[in-house]
Enzyme design. Structure first.
Site, PDB file in Angstrom:
ATOM      1  N   CYS A   2      20.150   4.400 -67.068  1.00  0.00           N
ATOM      2  CA  CYS A   2      19.225   3.282 -66.891  1.00  0.00           C
ATOM      3  C   CYS A   2      19.410   2.310 -68.039  1.00  0.00           C
ATOM      4  O   CYS A   2      19.951   2.663 -69.078  1.00  0.00           O
ATOM      5  CB  CYS A   2      17.778   3.763 -66.914  1.00  0.00           C
ATOM      6  SG  CYS A   2      17.414   4.956 -65.624  1.00  0.00           S
ATOM      7  N   GLY A  28      22.224   0.456 -64.109  1.00  0.00           N
ATOM      8  CA  GLY A  28      21.442   0.962 -62.983  1.00  0.00           C
ATOM      9  C   GLY A  28      21.200  -0.134 -61.978  1.00  0.00           C
ATOM     10  O   GLY A  28      20.859  -1.256 -62.353  1.00  0.00           O
ATOM     11  N   ASN A 102      15.079   5.610 -70.601  1.00  0.00           N
ATOM     12  CA  ASN A 102      16.482   5.902 -70.289  1.00  0.00           C
ATOM     13  C   ASN A 102      16.788   7.280 -70.867  1.00  0.00           C
ATOM     14  O   ASN A 102      16.574   7.505 -72.055  1.00  0.00           O
ATOM     15  CB  ASN A 102      17.386   4.828 -70.925  1.00  0.00           C
ATOM     16  CG  ASN A 102      18.875   5.170 -70.844  1.00  0.00           C
ATOM     17  OD1 ASN A 102      19.643   4.804 -71.712  1.00  0.00           O
ATOM     18  ND2 ASN A 102      19.291   5.877 -69.807  1.00  0.00           N
ATOM     19  N   GLY A 103      17.266   8.173 -70.023  1.00  0.00           N
ATOM     20  CA  GLY A 103      17.582   9.527 -70.487  1.00  0.00           C
ATOM     21  C   GLY A 103      17.168  10.541 -69.456  1.00  0.00           C
ATOM     22  O   GLY A 103      16.952  10.204 -68.289  1.00  0.00           O
ATOM     23  N   TYR A 243      32.811   5.298 -70.836  1.00  0.00           N
ATOM     24  CA  TYR A 243      32.604   4.725 -69.504  1.00  0.00           C
ATOM     25  C   TYR A 243      31.378   3.835 -69.363  1.00  0.00           C
ATOM     26  O   TYR A 243      31.464   2.746 -68.806  1.00  0.00           O
ATOM     27  CB  TYR A 243      32.497   5.865 -68.475  1.00  0.00           C
ATOM     28  CG  TYR A 243      31.972   5.451 -67.113  1.00  0.00           C
ATOM     29  CD1 TYR A 243      32.771   4.739 -66.219  1.00  0.00           C
ATOM     30  CD2 TYR A 243      30.681   5.788 -66.709  1.00  0.00           C
ATOM     31  CE1 TYR A 243      32.278   4.360 -64.965  1.00  0.00           C
ATOM     32  CE2 TYR A 243      30.197   5.418 -65.460  1.00  0.00           C
ATOM     33  CZ  TYR A 243      30.994   4.706 -64.595  1.00  0.00           C
ATOM     34  OH  TYR A 243      30.517   4.342 -63.358  1.00  0.00           O
TER      35      TYR A 243
HETATM   36  P1  AMP Z   1      36.410  10.043 -58.384  1.00  0.00           P
HETATM   37  O1  AMP Z   1      37.827   9.705 -58.136  1.00  0.00           O
HETATM   38  O2  AMP Z   1      35.648  10.153 -57.108  1.00  0.00           O
HETATM   39  O3  AMP Z   1      36.274  11.222 -59.257  1.00  0.00           O
HETATM   40  O4  AMP Z   1      35.750   8.815 -59.154  1.00  0.00           O
HETATM   41  C1  AMP Z   1      36.202   8.433 -60.406  1.00  0.00           C
HETATM   42  C2  AMP Z   1      35.562   7.139 -60.769  1.00  0.00           C
HETATM   43  O5  AMP Z   1      34.161   7.291 -60.964  1.00  0.00           O
HETATM   44  C3  AMP Z   1      36.112   6.570 -62.070  1.00  0.00           C
HETATM   45  O6  AMP Z   1      36.513   5.241 -61.825  1.00  0.00           O
HETATM   46  C4  AMP Z   1      34.964   6.595 -63.032  1.00  0.00           C
HETATM   47  O7  AMP Z   1      34.930   5.434 -63.843  1.00  0.00           O
HETATM   48  C5  AMP Z   1      33.740   6.633 -62.171  1.00  0.00           C
HETATM   49  N1  AMP Z   1      32.674   7.407 -62.791  1.00  0.00           N
HETATM   50  C6  AMP Z   1      32.746   8.250 -63.798  1.00  0.00           C
HETATM   51  N2  AMP Z   1      31.553   8.804 -64.084  1.00  0.00           N
HETATM   52  C7  AMP Z   1      30.696   8.279 -63.209  1.00  0.00           C
HETATM   53  C8  AMP Z   1      29.326   8.445 -62.974  1.00  0.00           C
HETATM   54  N3  AMP Z   1      28.614   9.286 -63.700  1.00  0.00           N
HETATM   55  N4  AMP Z   1      28.777   7.736 -61.976  1.00  0.00           N
HETATM   56  C9  AMP Z   1      29.502   6.900 -61.215  1.00  0.00           C
HETATM   57  N5  AMP Z   1      30.823   6.705 -61.390  1.00  0.00           N
HETATM   58  C10 AMP Z   1      31.409   7.389 -62.370  1.00  0.00           C
END
Ligand code: AMP
Length: 463
Positions: A2, A28, A102-103, A243
């Site tokens: 968030c 978010g 957030n958390g 990320y």
């Molecule tokens: P996948 O190939 O389905 O494992 O998706 C990988 C992608 O999801 C990468 O581009 C990441 O940047 C992104 N990603 C990583 N962690 C998260 C997260 N917690 N929520 C949403 N997307 C994520």
């Protein structure tokens, strides 16, 4: 996952909060809200979706007052519904109170069950409401600060909080310092945000990151700090730098873009490859791919283009379009890809399903070879402190070897950045790295398994 923003002592409190939330939209997109205090009343506006979908000029004008807080939500505890949208506002014997969080509080289920036995009636399934009930319970301690302090002593896990009380704006960070929270200044106003990219937008000056366990009370232009008992070691979330945070932010004192470029450079050193083009998976892999290109000398290009105008929900096509959910966001640039050996860089692999589809798209566009490089170690453990990761069963790296993942993704080679290399990019060496090595800094109580996130409680609105 968030974003939070708050401001004290400004005639434009709700307007600045609205703008601040725009800059924190990446944290978010499920729901958002703003609460303001005009000296007599708390005003609250909340809605589902993105800021631009929820807030009109008249909405913001209705949020009168000189003190405001706001929230953009991506649910990690509690279901996604308007009822769980924040800010949450209540009345206590010490006056009105509104909160944004957030958390993720790991003992929220335990605390909630105890409070319910004592007679509390919860309005939401969100872990944040537990803090409000605890504050209300401790309100006999005489002041909001004392009540909040005693409430937070009971709470375990990740929280960066902002609260509107009737005489102050309060900011607080958990003793482990999991999530970022920074303080800034604009004219006579003090402001707070998850990331300082929100300050750039409104022209506020960055003052500093809050310390782990710090509670800051702001009344007019008076700022006072108090501290919760410190944790044995502070453990900010390293995945924020990999990320989640925006590259133009400084998080935990680290420049996010610079750290990501460094991660990409180390990845190129650890896992070099002969190729024609380095391309990111936009936007998450962008800076690491730049670093990889700089270190390897392989030209940087965009093999994939991201459509930025896709909201979280769209009408699914009635006829079957293969891989629609991926294609609506990311598309191949054929002239860059055709007959080339590509290095594709992304920050992480979660389930592997999106990456697999993207790689198929690259093959169909004529890529000669695809080498996948990931600028963090394999994600093997779910986050319990506020990043939305699926259960262990769904995390591909928790269940498959690197060679099996390479096969699943159908790439010519696959390599991840090592944890040692990742840690060498940052100054603080005590970051939380639980998603990579299962080393959870705050013990996860058994009651966590009874949390609404794992076993969703269906409310009327969600049916
Ligand atoms: P996948 O190939 O389905 O494992 O998706 C990988 C992608 O999801 C990468 O581009 C990441 O940047 C992104 N990603 C990583 N962690 C998260 C997260 N917690 N929520 C949403 N997307 C994520």
């Amino acid at each position: 996952m968030c974003g939070i923003f708050g401001i004290e002592n400004s005639d434009l409190a709700s307007y600045f909060t609205y703008l601040g939330l725009y800059a924190l939209q990446h944290r978010g997109q499920e729901s958002a809200g703003i609460a303001s205090w005009d000296g007599k009343l708390v005003h609250v506006e909340r809605g589902m979706g993105e800021i631009s979908e929820i807030f009109s000029e008249s909405f913001v004008k209705n949020l009168e007052g000189f003190r405001a807080i706001g929230h953009t939500r991506y649910s990690t505890a509690g279901v996604s519904s308007l009822r769980n949208a924040q800010p949450i506002a209540v009345n206590t014997s010490l006056g009105p109170l509104a909160i944004v969080h957030n958390g993720n509080i790991v003992n929220a289920t335990f605390l909630r069950e105890q409070l319910e036995k004592e007679g509390s009636i919860f309005q939401t399934t969100s872990d944040t409401e537990v803090i409000l009930h605890l504050v209300a319970k401790f309100s006999r301690d005489g002041s909001i600060l004392k009540a909040l302090y005693n409430a937070l002593l009971k709470v375990k896990g990740a929280y960066s909080l902002l609260l509107i009380a009737q005489d102050s704006l309060i900011a607080a960070k958990d003793p482990w310092g999991f999530r970022p929270l920074v303080m800034g200044k604009i004219e006579d106003a003090i402001c707070f945000a998850s990331e300082n990219c929100a300050f750039d937008l409104i022209g506020a000056e960055f003052i500093r990151e809050l310390k782990p366990g710090e509670i800051v009370v702001v009344q007019g232009d008076n700022v006072q700090s108090f501290f919760l008992p410190s944790a044995s070691v502070s453990t900010p979330c390293l995945f924020e730098l990999v990320y989640f945070s925006r590259p133009d932010s400084t998080v935990f004192g680290e420049d996010v873009a610079a750290r990501r470029i460094e991660m990409g450079k180390l990845l190129a050193k650890e896992a070099p490859v002969d190729a024609d083009i380095v391309s990111p998976v936009p936007d998450s892999g962008l800076f690491a791919a730049l670093g990889f290109a700089q270190q390897s000398g392989i030209p940087f290009s965009y093999a994939l283009i991201r459509n930025h105008y896709v909201g979280r929900t769209f009408i699914q096509p009635t006829g079957k379009i293969r891989d629609f959910r991926v294609k609506v966001k990311l598309n191949p640039v054929k002239s860059v890809i055709k007959d080339r050996r590509l290095v594709l860089v992304d920050d992480s692999i979660v389930r592997g399903t999106t990456s697999r589809k993207l790689i198929r798209m690259l093959r169909e566009a004529g890529a000669k070879e695809v080498h996948f490089r990931v600028s963090s170690p394999p994600t093997k453990w779910p986050c319990c402190y506020g990043i939305d990761t699926p259960t262990k069963e769904e995390l591909i790296a928790a269940n498959k070897s690197i060679e099996e993942i390479r096969n699943f993704l159908e790439v010519d080679s696959l390599a991840y950045l090592s944890l040692d290399a990742l840690l060498s990019t940052v100054n603080n060496k005590t970051f939380c790295t639980a998603c990579w090595n299962g080393d959870y800094p705050v013990t996860i109580p058994k009651s966590y398994r009874r949390s609404p996130r794992l076993f969703p409680i269906k409310t009327e609105e969600d049916i």
